[in-house]
Design an enzyme around this catalytic site. Structure first.
Site, mmCIF file in Angstrom:
data_model
loop_
_atom_site.group_PDB
_atom_site.id
_atom_site.type_symbol
_atom_site.label_atom_id
_atom_site.label_comp_id
_atom_site.label_asym_id
_atom_site.label_seq_id
_atom_site.Cartn_x
_atom_site.Cartn_y
_atom_site.Cartn_z
ATOM 1 N N HIS A 1 0.844 -1.206 0.000
ATOM 2 C CA HIS A 1 0.000 0.000 0.000
ATOM 3 C C HIS A 1 0.883 1.262 0.000
ATOM 4 O O HIS A 1 0.705 2.156 -0.825
ATOM 5 C CB HIS A 1 -0.919 -0.042 1.228
ATOM 6 C CG HIS A 1 -1.681 1.213 1.504
ATOM 7 N ND1 HIS A 1 -3.019 1.336 1.271
ATOM 8 C CD2 HIS A 1 -1.280 2.412 2.028
ATOM 9 C CE1 HIS A 1 -3.421 2.548 1.617
ATOM 10 N NE2 HIS A 1 -2.379 3.225 2.089
ATOM 11 N N GLU A 2 1.837 1.299 0.925
ATOM 12 C CA GLU A 2 2.691 2.505 1.011
ATOM 13 C C GLU A 2 3.504 2.674 -0.270
ATOM 14 O O GLU A 2 3.646 3.783 -0.785
ATOM 15 C CB GLU A 2 3.621 2.437 2.229
ATOM 16 C CG GLU A 2 2.906 2.326 3.580
ATOM 17 C CD GLU A 2 1.811 3.351 3.796
ATOM 18 O OE1 GLU A 2 1.830 4.408 3.140
ATOM 19 O OE2 GLU A 2 0.907 3.090 4.616
ATOM 20 N N HIS B 1 1.534 4.138 -3.031
ATOM 21 C CA HIS B 1 1.279 5.577 -2.899
ATOM 22 C C HIS B 1 2.233 6.395 -3.771
ATOM 23 O O HIS B 1 1.893 7.489 -4.223
ATOM 24 C CB HIS B 1 1.442 6.028 -1.440
ATOM 25 C CG HIS B 1 0.153 5.988 -0.673
ATOM 26 N ND1 HIS B 1 -1.038 6.444 -1.190
ATOM 27 C CD2 HIS B 1 -0.120 5.559 0.582
ATOM 28 C CE1 HIS B 1 -2.000 6.285 -0.278
ATOM 29 N NE2 HIS B 1 -1.472 5.741 0.800
ATOM 30 N N GLU C 1 -5.910 6.453 -1.547
ATOM 31 C CA GLU C 1 -5.856 5.327 -0.616
ATOM 32 C C GLU C 1 -6.404 4.055 -1.257
ATOM 33 O O GLU C 1 -5.873 2.970 -1.050
ATOM 34 C CB GLU C 1 -6.632 5.654 0.661
ATOM 35 C CG GLU C 1 -6.063 6.830 1.447
ATOM 36 C CD GLU C 1 -4.631 6.598 1.917
ATOM 37 O OE1 GLU C 1 -4.231 5.434 2.081
ATOM 38 O OE2 GLU C 1 -3.914 7.601 2.108
ATOM 39 N N ASP D 1 -4.512 0.622 -1.777
ATOM 40 C CA ASP D 1 -4.995 -0.670 -1.260
ATOM 41 C C ASP D 1 -5.006 -1.732 -2.358
ATOM 42 O O ASP D 1 -4.518 -2.848 -2.167
ATOM 43 C CB ASP D 1 -6.436 -0.528 -0.733
ATOM 44 C CG ASP D 1 -6.478 -0.009 0.701
ATOM 45 O OD1 ASP D 1 -5.424 0.018 1.360
ATOM 46 O OD2 ASP D 1 -7.589 0.367 1.149
#
Ligand SMILES: [Zn+2]
Length: 621
Positions: free
Chosen positions: A460-461, A464, A521, A525
């Protein structure tokens, strides 16, 4: 969910909160030990220990009432002309009061190795500008309750009820004016909308009523000639609000912001009224948190890297760091192969994307260098003073960075945080020790579950860096377009699929999720879970794949993802988060992601037409 009812003092109860509670208990143990008044303590133990002791001494705090605010109140009362505002705002800002606007420092978006001053919107008491304008019945009612709250707080400061009532109206009017000039949350997600590098003289002309040189002098900033004025229109608004509002009403507004900022540190009537509006009405809590919880949070807020250092010593070891790093590196390899095999991206942009991916750095656990708090004076029994000195230290620390190179070793979260982040201007991902714990990462459980949990968070990070916001920054963290026009269009087309998909969700009655606010986000995800799944498959390659508890590794992977988002939440909090939180609620985070993944459908033998098979299935990464 049935086995985990929300405790009366909490507003949400999920894996993050359970772990936060566990970390908080560890911190409590540390603080109780060092809060014993013992001359043998180390200087760090003295500071965090005495700060905690000051906070826990409810009797002493109650005796003082609002007296600790008297110096700041006197300064506000003495304001005799509008040009004097600059002299007044500086000390309020040093004490962390959210007066009128926000001034801080941060990397220059287009030259990320340099820190510049950052002037931004601020000055509101409600969670977001939209709260001042929405006209549904709930919002109208909430504004009424907010005005009542402001009135009660002013009464607690000693104003007669009638005057406090009209003063609260004046506060509402003033804040509504500021809100009008504030940029919406969705617009703020576009970095170009909050990047306006201008000279200080341009700031003077946007808002001449504030004597800016005097203000900067009051803050003690280094000299500088240009800065980022995130939302220029907001400073025009500050100007017009200050010009059209009477001096008395401006003073009332500042008194309110002061008392609002410090309420939790004052005597019981202030604490209770603050709880009543912000936790009970706004978020649905039934009881106030026990004092120790609030005090642990206060130490974490004010001296977080001193307390966090002790936390890391007891709760995080080199083995956890090594295993996390290994997993993150495997996920980065998965992203490399994902980018290489993408059907919609041209080779030119792929090359740039891979350059950016290679430049990502990983920070795990806690900083290499610990913050030096030696100049902060903490006096046992002086709660407000302790908080003001610690906040002043932090504000000076942040402002002193102006004109200096960016310190990429710095952390924006303290080590016990149950959270993680990607920093687009530094192109790095950061995992505090606090989240590298069960159930996110559990060394006693099989890899499949861990990849589904902490692995998906890592993915997830990383994603980003390539979501609608992150993709606008280059490998060095500069705001620079490295996409071909064609590929950018393809990206946007795919991102729009997420906007549509998530906008359909209705976390609270008749309130839809904002697909644009949550786009980054949601992209993270969906990409993150896919990358973690790819990494797991790679790591299992050629190895035996026994079922555990009757479940295959693939099934256990998705259970790992589902479990970190198990969540009970109060409707009031849900309503608030839909408005201000860029993250989707746990249920949607899980269900939307897996319904977009053929890998999930294969693992659980779902068929087309069933609820966990999205049509169309959205995918960017
Ligand atoms: Zn995120």
């Amino acid at each position: 969910m049935a086995n985990h009812p929300i405790p009366p003092d909490e507003t949400r109860w999920d894996s993050f909160d359970l772990l936060t509670e566990r970390n908080r208990t560890i911190l409590r143990g540390i603080l109780e030990k060092v809060s014993v008044d013992d001359p043998q303590r180390t200087p760090i133990d003295q500071k965090i220990g005495d700060f905690y002791a000051s906070c826990m001494d409810e009797a002493a705090i109650d005796k003082l009432g609002a007296a600790p605010l008297q110096p700041d109140l006197d300064r506000i009362n003495a304001l005799s002309s509008k040009p004097g505002i600059a002299d007044l705002i500086a000390p309020l800002h040093l004490h962390g009061v959210n007066a009128l606007f926000n001034f801080s420092s941060g990397p220059d978006f287009k030259n990320s190795m340099l820190v510049i001053g950052q002037a931004d919107q601020g000055g509101l008491g409600l969670p977001d500008r939209d709260y001042y304008f929405k006209d549904d019945a709930k919002s109208v009612e909430l504004r009424k309750q907010y005005v009542e709250h402001v009135q009660k707080m002013l009464e607690l400061l000693g104003e007669p009820a009638g005057k406090a009532g009209s003063d609260a109206q004046a506060v509402m009017k003033f804040e509504t004016g500021l809100a009008k000039g504030s940029l919406e949350l969705v617009a703020r997600r576009d970095p170009s909308q909050t990047y306006h590098k201008l000279t200080v003289h341009e700031l003077f002309s946007l808002c001449p009523v504030i004597d800016w040189p005097k203000y900067f002098q009051g803050l003690g900033t280094p000299a500088f000639t240009d800065l980022n004025i995130a939302v220029p229109n907001f400073f025009r608004t500050v100007e017009s609000m200050l010009v059209q509002t009477s001096l008395d009403d401006i003073k009332t507004y500042l008194r309110w912001q002061l008392i609002h900022s410090e309420a939790a540190l004052l005597s019981k009537p202030f604490v209770d009224e603050n709880f009543h509006f912000f936790r009970e009405i706004l978020a649905g809590a039934k009881e106030i948190q026990p004092r120790w919880k609030r005090c642990v949070t206060a130490v974490d807020n004010d001296l977080g890297f001193a307390l966090g250092r002790k936390y890391a010593e007891v709760a995080f070891g080199p083995e956890q760091k090594a295993r996390t790093l290994k997993m993150v590196e495997e996920i980065e390899i998965a992203m490399k192969s994902d980018i290489q095999t993408l059907s919609w991206m041209s080779p030119v942009t792929k090359e740039q994307a891979l350059l950016k991916l290679r430049a990502v750095t990983n920070k795990i656990g806690y900083p290499d260098h610990w913050r030096d708090y030696s100049s902060v004076k903490i006096v046992r029994g002086d709660m407000v003073g302790d908080d003001e000195r610690a906040t002043e230290f932090e504000t000076h620390r942040v402002l002193n960075k102006i004109g200096k190179p960016t310190d990429r070793g710095e952390w924006l979260m303290t080590p016990p945080a149950v959270d993680a982040y990607y920093d687009p201007t530094q192109n790095n991902i950061n995992f505090p020790a606090g989240i590298l714990q069960p159930p996110f990462y559990d060394k006693s459980i099989d890899d499949a579950v861990n990849y589904g949990a902490i692995g998906s968070v890592a993915g997830h990070e990383l994603t980003h860096g390539f979501d609608d916001e992150g993709r606008q920054f280059d490998p060095e963290g500069n705001l620079r377009d490295w996409w071909t026009a064609e590929d950018a269009k393809e990206f946007e087309k795919r991102a729009e699929c997420f906007v549509q998909e998530y906008s359909k969700f209705e976390p609270v009655d008749n309130v839809h999720l904002n697909g644009k606010l949550t786009l980054g986000e949601n992209t993270a995800d969906n990409g993150g879970v896919r990358l973690a799944f790819m990494a797991l498959m790679e790591s299992l390659n050629g190895k035996p794949r026994p079922k555990i508890d009757g479940l295959t590794p693939e099934q256990r992977f998705f259970l790992g993802w589902g479990q970190i988002w198990c969540q009970n939440i109060r409707p009031e909090t849900s309503r608030m988060l839909v408005q201000v939180d860029p993250h989707s609620p746990g249920r949607n985070r899980v269900n939307a992601v897996v319904s977009n993944m053929p890998e999930f459908q294969r693992a659980y033998a779902c068929r087309i037409g069933q609820p966990m098979v999205a049509a169309p299935a959205c995918r960017v990464w």
